[in-house]
Write an enzyme that holds these catalytic residues in place. Structure first.
Site, mmCIF file in Angstrom:
data_model
loop_
_atom_site.group_PDB
_atom_site.id
_atom_site.type_symbol
_atom_site.label_atom_id
_atom_site.label_comp_id
_atom_site.label_asym_id
_atom_site.label_seq_id
_atom_site.Cartn_x
_atom_site.Cartn_y
_atom_site.Cartn_z
ATOM 1 N N ASP A 198 61.244 52.657 34.310
ATOM 2 C CA ASP A 198 61.603 53.013 35.689
ATOM 3 C C ASP A 198 61.859 51.729 36.482
ATOM 4 O O ASP A 198 61.239 51.499 37.520
ATOM 5 C CB ASP A 198 60.488 53.847 36.317
ATOM 6 C CG ASP A 198 60.875 54.373 37.697
ATOM 7 O OD1 ASP A 198 62.085 54.457 37.989
ATOM 8 O OD2 ASP A 198 59.968 54.704 38.490
ATOM 9 N N GLY A 235 50.395 60.620 40.070
ATOM 10 C CA GLY A 235 49.146 59.984 40.443
ATOM 11 C C GLY A 235 49.174 59.399 41.839
ATOM 12 O O GLY A 235 50.174 59.480 42.544
ATOM 13 N N ARG A 236 48.043 58.828 42.204
ATOM 14 C CA ARG A 236 47.937 58.214 43.528
ATOM 15 C C ARG A 236 47.471 56.771 43.377
ATOM 16 O O ARG A 236 46.768 56.438 42.434
ATOM 17 C CB ARG A 236 46.906 58.991 44.352
ATOM 18 C CG ARG A 236 47.242 60.460 44.472
ATOM 19 C CD ARG A 236 46.541 61.073 45.655
ATOM 20 N NE ARG A 236 45.119 61.284 45.476
ATOM 21 C CZ ARG A 236 44.601 62.402 44.997
ATOM 22 N NH1 ARG A 236 45.372 63.390 44.624
ATOM 23 N NH2 ARG A 236 43.301 62.533 44.887
ATOM 24 N N LEU A 237 47.877 55.961 44.341
ATOM 25 C CA LEU A 237 47.497 54.555 44.316
ATOM 26 C C LEU A 237 46.677 54.226 45.554
ATOM 27 O O LEU A 237 47.117 54.445 46.679
ATOM 28 C CB LEU A 237 48.741 53.666 44.258
ATOM 29 C CG LEU A 237 48.420 52.219 43.931
ATOM 30 C CD1 LEU A 237 48.236 52.054 42.429
ATOM 31 C CD2 LEU A 237 49.507 51.298 44.428
#
Lengths: 286, 207
Positions: free
Chosen positions: A174, A31-33
């Site tokens: 993570d 995904g992208r932020l």
């Protein structure tokens, strides 16, 4: 940034007008932020967007995106209710693949530690030379006391944050020092500028100041198993060793503070020894 | 003017959102009846102010409904009923109407939201659109003044906080016995956290 945005079309929600254009902060495999605003121009937020994957069947793709965003949001809600320092969720549209979250001010812990160690590196050699000449262990101890205390203190806060997380029945999946933010105290927010020369020394200590906020729960799961928790710690330990080799010995402080915060820590730490022996994966399958 | 134009981030400029607050409303029965009979003159979101925490809380519900409306995935008759439903943390529509909608005999202070969506706009150029928008705002304002028997008040946090029924809000958003809240000593900070948890609950509706 501009090229990045022409490369990736923003999600539909970001094509509608806002007081400031959204900026692409980072891009991962899933995904992208973006940094944008929620409801009001003075309410910054992070928008996480999971774009559709063209190589997946559309129905499966939609279902996976929705399930992953939902589970991330549920984990965040659980953490917030339990008082674990994580960003709040502001708004989301699981079907469209986006989620707006609280924008956490400050810098990643990784950056804070590296800045701190970077500034210290020259001093450390001088100290070493001085100690060699004087062979005075008391002096060495004193130097450690004054120069590493903010770092030790940060380690304690990291351990406490991870302990609080595990206590609520969530494993991060993570844990790295990049997935932790150092949020400066709110009072500083308005008046960061204009530090005089006299305050410079204080500023160095301020690099490591602030609350530790855990971010990026994209791989988080709700789990109470010691095994999963130990793997979380192991991943953090490895990340620590590779990004901050010089602070590696301080990881023991993280574990000590983890143990203080989390009652069931001892069995996790026993498991951690097992995990260290064999690595992150439990079996040789898969 | 009692009717405020609300500007929200990430909402198309063709959408116009208006809001107003009326205190001590006397004709809640009449107003609810207009909604129940689907009177097209009364396409408003009527929200019981005692179930609302703050302006931010209110705007979150409005944004959520507008977003759904843009998608065309409304689950209720129109964007206005969708606003009321957006306050809920589950998908029970009747429940949402009862808790956040107008209830005769119970609702005292009333928030009114009006969303004008593009299909109701016909203007070609910018100037004409602005004039049309202003006329529309005036018309809505007049209509509300004529039919809502209550004292107009500004739609500010100060006014909204006065109307909030905290025990009710805590119940609706399951905020009793929450460790993150019980730990806080400062009342102001606790309210901020309750607002945050309420907005989060709305965002996660039905998950």
């Amino acid at each position: 940034m501009a090229t990045a945005q022409t490369e990736f079309p923003p999600p539909k929600v970001l094509t509608y007008p806002a007081s400031a254009p959204p900026t692409l902060i980072t891009q991962g495999a899933e995904g992208r932020l973006y940094k944008t605003t929620h409801l009001l121009p003075d309410r910054p937020c992070a928008l996480k967007y999971r774009p559709p994957k063209p190589y997946r069947h559309p129905i499966l793709d939609a279902r996976l995106t929705k399930a992953r965003l939902s589970s991330e949001a549920k984990v965040l809600e659980r953490c917030r209710r339990e008082g674990v320092p994580v960003p709040a969720v502001y708004a989301m549209d699981p079907a469209a693949g986006w989620m707006m979250m609280e924008w956490i001010e400050g810098i990643p812990v990784r950056m804070g530690i590296n800045e701190w160690l970077g500034e210290r590196s020259d001093g450390e050699e001088e100290e070493g030379a001085a100690a060699a000449v004087e062979t005075d262990s008391a002096r060495q101890e004193e130097a450690d006391e004054t120069t590493t205390t903010p770092l030790v203190d940060l380690m304690k806060r990291i351990g406490a944050a991870v302990g609080a997380l595990h206590r609520t029945g969530v494993v991060h999946g993570d844990l790295t020092t990049s997935n932790m933010m150092l949020r400066p105290p709110p009072s500083q927010g308005g008046q960061v500028d204009g530090g005089t020369a006299g305050e410079e020394k204080e500023d160095k200590a301020k690099v490591l100041e602030g609350d530790v906020v855990l971010i990026d729960f994209g791989l988080a799961t709700q789990s109470m198993s010691d095994e999963d928790r130990a793997v979380d710690l192991y991943v953090l330990e490895r990340a620590f060793a590779s990004t901050h080799p010089r602070a590696e010995r301080l990881f023991a402080t993280v574990l000590a503070s983890y143990k203080d915060t989390f009652k069931k820590a001892s069995s996790v730490l026993v498991k951690l020894a097992d995990v260290r022996m064999r690595g992150r994966k439990r079996s040789m399958l898969g | 003017m009692a009717l405020e134009k609300l500007e929200l981030e990430h909402v198309p400029s063709t959408y116009h959102i208006y809001g107003a607050l009326f205190r001590d409303v006397a004709n809640t029965e009449f107003l609810q009846q207009q909604l129940l009979s689907r009177n097209s003159e009364f396409e408003y979101a009527f929200i019981d102010a005692s179930s609302v925490i703050s302006r931010l809380h209110l705007l979150s519900a409005v944004y959520s409904a507008v977003n759904v409306s843009l998608d065309g995935t409304l689950r209720t008759p129109n964007v206005h009923s969708e606003i009321v439903v957006s306050f809920n943390t589950n998908n029970n529509i009747a429940d949402a109407y009862r808790r956040w909608g107008i209830t005769p005999g119970k609702t005292k202070d009333l928030i009114v939201i009006k969303v004008v969506s593009p299909r109701q706009f016909t203007a070609q150029d910018q100037d004409e659109a602005t004039t049309q928008q202003q006329q529309q705002q005036q018309a809505i304002c007049d209509h509300l003044r004529q039919h809502v028997q209550g004292t107009p008040a500004p739609l500010t946090d100060a006014e909204l906080t006065q109307a909030t029924d905290w025990p009710k809000v805590r119940k609706y958003y399951r905020l009793n016995g929450v460790p993150a809240l019980d730990r806080l000593a400062d009342e102001h900070e606790r309210r901020r956290q309750m607002e945050s948890l309420a907005i989060m609950g709305m965002a996660l509706r039905g998950l």
